[in-house]
Design a protein around this motif. Sequence first.
Motif, PDB file in Angstrom:
ATOM      1  N   MET A 110      -7.635   5.374  17.165  1.00  0.00           N
ATOM      2  CA  MET A 110      -6.378   6.628  16.436  1.00  0.00           C
ATOM      3  C   MET A 110      -6.408   6.906  14.822  1.00  0.00           C
ATOM      4  O   MET A 110      -7.151   5.111  13.948  1.00  0.00           O
ATOM      5  N   PRO A 111      -6.003   7.762  15.041  1.00  0.00           N
ATOM      6  CA  PRO A 111      -5.805   7.865  13.451  1.00  0.00           C
ATOM      7  C   PRO A 111      -4.317   6.971  12.973  1.00  0.00           C
ATOM      8  O   PRO A 111      -3.452   6.682  13.672  1.00  0.00           O
ATOM      9  N   VAL A 112      -4.868   6.859  11.339  1.00  0.00           N
ATOM     10  CA  VAL A 112      -4.407   6.045  10.735  1.00  0.00           C
ATOM     11  C   VAL A 112      -3.153   6.456  10.335  1.00  0.00           C
ATOM     12  O   VAL A 112      -3.508   7.495   9.609  1.00  0.00           O
ATOM     13  N   ASP A 113      -1.875   6.221  10.659  1.00  0.00           N
ATOM     14  CA  ASP A 113      -0.566   6.766   9.874  1.00  0.00           C
ATOM     15  C   ASP A 113      -0.717   6.740   8.173  1.00  0.00           C
ATOM     16  O   ASP A 113      -0.753   5.165   7.590  1.00  0.00           O
ATOM     17  N   PRO A 114      -0.254   7.660   8.007  1.00  0.00           N
ATOM     18  CA  PRO A 114      -0.276   7.333   5.948  1.00  0.00           C
ATOM     19  C   PRO A 114       0.798   6.502   5.731  1.00  0.00           C
ATOM     20  O   PRO A 114       0.908   5.808   4.656  1.00  0.00           O
ATOM     21  N   TYR A 115       1.773   6.534   6.354  1.00  0.00           N
ATOM     22  CA  TYR A 115       3.544   5.702   5.983  1.00  0.00           C
ATOM     23  C   TYR A 115       3.559   4.748   5.699  1.00  0.00           C
ATOM     24  O   TYR A 115       3.409   4.105   5.906  1.00  0.00           O
ATOM     25  N   ILE A 116       1.988   4.693   7.100  1.00  0.00           N
ATOM     26  CA  ILE A 116       1.904   2.424   7.385  1.00  0.00           C
ATOM     27  C   ILE A 116       1.186   2.473   6.092  1.00  0.00           C
ATOM     28  O   ILE A 116       1.320   0.615   5.849  1.00  0.00           O
ATOM     29  N   LEU A 117       0.337   3.068   5.878  1.00  0.00           N
ATOM     30  CA  LEU A 117       0.090   2.444   4.715  1.00  0.00           C
ATOM     31  C   LEU A 117       0.846   2.709   3.133  1.00  0.00           C
ATOM     32  O   LEU A 117       0.290   1.581   2.508  1.00  0.00           O
ATOM     33  N   LEU A 118       1.397   3.336   3.089  1.00  0.00           N
ATOM     34  CA  LEU A 118       2.365   3.418   1.484  1.00  0.00           C
ATOM     35  C   LEU A 118       3.223   1.969   2.442  1.00  0.00           C
ATOM     36  O   LEU A 118       3.391   1.507   1.587  1.00  0.00           O
ATOM     37  N   LEU A 119       3.414   1.314   3.691  1.00  0.00           N
ATOM     38  CA  LEU A 119       4.896   0.568   3.694  1.00  0.00           C
ATOM     39  C   LEU A 119       3.320  -0.695   3.287  1.00  0.00           C
ATOM     40  O   LEU A 119       3.890  -1.624   2.573  1.00  0.00           O
ATOM     41  N   LEU A 120       2.177  -0.446   3.881  1.00  0.00           N
ATOM     42  CA  LEU A 120       1.547  -2.161   3.496  1.00  0.00           C
ATOM     43  C   LEU A 120       1.110  -2.018   1.814  1.00  0.00           C
ATOM     44  O   LEU A 120       0.881  -2.938   1.240  1.00  0.00           O
ATOM     45  N   HIS A 145      11.999  -7.439  10.274  1.00  0.00           N
ATOM     46  CA  HIS A 145      12.999  -6.623   8.987  1.00  0.00           C
ATOM     47  C   HIS A 145      10.804  -5.758   8.799  1.00  0.00           C
ATOM     48  O   HIS A 145      11.171  -4.660   9.208  1.00  0.00           O
ATOM     49  N   GLN A 146      10.046  -6.642   8.089  1.00  0.00           N
ATOM     50  CA  GLN A 146       9.054  -5.195   8.328  1.00  0.00           C
ATOM     51  C   GLN A 146       8.348  -5.104   9.609  1.00  0.00           C
ATOM     52  O   GLN A 146       7.976  -4.290   9.272  1.00  0.00           O
ATOM     53  N   MET A 147       8.305  -6.198  10.371  1.00  0.00           N
ATOM     54  CA  MET A 147       6.997  -5.370  11.366  1.00  0.00           C
ATOM     55  C   MET A 147       8.294  -4.715  12.300  1.00  0.00           C
ATOM     56  O   MET A 147       7.745  -3.841  12.737  1.00  0.00           O
ATOM     57  N   GLN A 148       9.509  -4.572  12.123  1.00  0.00           N
ATOM     58  CA  GLN A 148      10.099  -3.567  12.830  1.00  0.00           C
ATOM     59  C   GLN A 148      10.010  -2.060  11.689  1.00  0.00           C
ATOM     60  O   GLN A 148      10.370  -0.664  12.257  1.00  0.00           O
ATOM     61  N   LEU A 149       9.839  -2.075  10.793  1.00  0.00           N
ATOM     62  CA  LEU A 149       9.565  -1.182  10.088  1.00  0.00           C
ATOM     63  C   LEU A 149       8.228  -0.680  10.199  1.00  0.00           C
ATOM     64  O   LEU A 149       8.319   1.068  10.612  1.00  0.00           O
ATOM     65  N   MET A 150       7.551  -1.185  10.441  1.00  0.00           N
ATOM     66  CA  MET A 150       6.129  -1.452  10.222  1.00  0.00           C
ATOM     67  C   MET A 150       5.957  -0.219  11.812  1.00  0.00           C
ATOM     68  O   MET A 150       4.983   1.003  12.066  1.00  0.00           O
ATOM     69  N   VAL A 151       6.400  -0.836  12.841  1.00  0.00           N
ATOM     70  CA  VAL A 151       6.107  -0.583  14.640  1.00  0.00           C
ATOM     71  C   VAL A 151       7.050   0.351  14.745  1.00  0.00           C
ATOM     72  O   VAL A 151       6.299   1.694  15.241  1.00  0.00           O
ATOM     73  N   CYS A 152       8.489   0.683  14.411  1.00  0.00           N
ATOM     74  CA  CYS A 152       8.903   1.985  14.215  1.00  0.00           C
ATOM     75  C   CYS A 152       9.034   3.258  13.578  1.00  0.00           C
ATOM     76  O   CYS A 152       8.752   4.253  14.141  1.00  0.00           O
ATOM     77  N   ALA A 153       7.855   2.938  12.573  1.00  0.00           N
ATOM     78  CA  ALA A 153       7.629   4.190  11.710  1.00  0.00           C
ATOM     79  C   ALA A 153       6.352   4.868  12.830  1.00  0.00           C
ATOM     80  O   ALA A 153       6.018   6.192  12.709  1.00  0.00           O
ATOM     81  N   VAL A 154       5.569   4.406  13.678  1.00  0.00           N
ATOM     82  CA  VAL A 154       4.698   5.043  14.345  1.00  0.00           C
ATOM     83  C   VAL A 154       4.407   5.219  15.551  1.00  0.00           C
ATOM     84  O   VAL A 154       5.017   6.095  15.873  1.00  0.00           O
TER      85      VAL A 154
END
Length: 340
Positions: A1-11, A294-303
Amino acid sequence: MPVDPYILLLLGTVGLAALVPARGTSADVASGASTAAIAFLFFLYGARLSTREALDGLKHWRLHVTVLACTFVIFPLLGLAARGLVPVFLTDPLYQGLLFLTLVPSTIQSSIAFTSMARGNVPAAICAGSFSSLVGIVVTPLLAAALLGSSGGFSADSLLEIVLQLLVPFVAGQVTRRWIGGFITRHKKVLGLVDRGSILLVVYTAFSEGMVQGIWHQVSPLRLGGLLIVEGVLLALMLALTWYGSKALRFGREDRIAIQFAGSKKSLASGLPMASVLFGAHASLAVLPLMLFHQMQLMVCAVIAKRRSHDPVTEETAEVSAPESAAASRTSVGTATRSG
């Protein structure tokens, strides 16, 4: 699966907070910028929503009751059930923090942002998140006192902060809508940038505070891994319950999106000040589970929001059986922002 750029921003934001945490004056600036971004986000939503649409969202009582039940009934029950994981997966202090996170109200800004990204019922998400936060001012300390044995009281400062940061900007947007509403509607990308930017600022501010307080050194890597597994299971259960449970209750697609994002998340902004009252000097360790969740929910919900934004909306998925649900969903079609 392609990597979501927003997840990279969060990381990247988490990494930046770990390497260069905001301290002293910088922390005050970051906190102020986060507060201003959230306030501006609500100002924009207020300017884009007509009064009729906002009232339609407020009258969607079935959705609000569902979100409140998820936040203050199902979540705490799962937290109580996790007691059986002590001491195998969790230490008692970590469990106390885990139970506390299940009592915290839902988020507002990120629930709205993700609902908007996924093309869900934004007016209902605004009302659901705001109502949850207001109810949480009273309900969370009472639940904590009953389940944790704490003696926390009501916080007038928290209520004032919610009013100043969220309700006042929203009302200001409503008042100025007649002059700037059309301009903001034509420039939806601005709203998308504020959605993402506000979340990134909140993440950076929260993780910077955690690094400065040194809470990551107060628990062993093994216990931290166990906590992450437990929280991952908790989040997965709530995401599944809110999505499939709302389907069983015959909510439409847009309402199910709002319920999933508002009913499965917990507010770090509300939880931190409450924890300082309930736990005193032990607040930093008590909020560790909340910060990680909180961090986990942001990353999962962003996807999830990104994927939902590409879902084809057919007549079957858009159908809402309840009359009031249909009214709220129709209004949200014109206000939801596809910023994914």
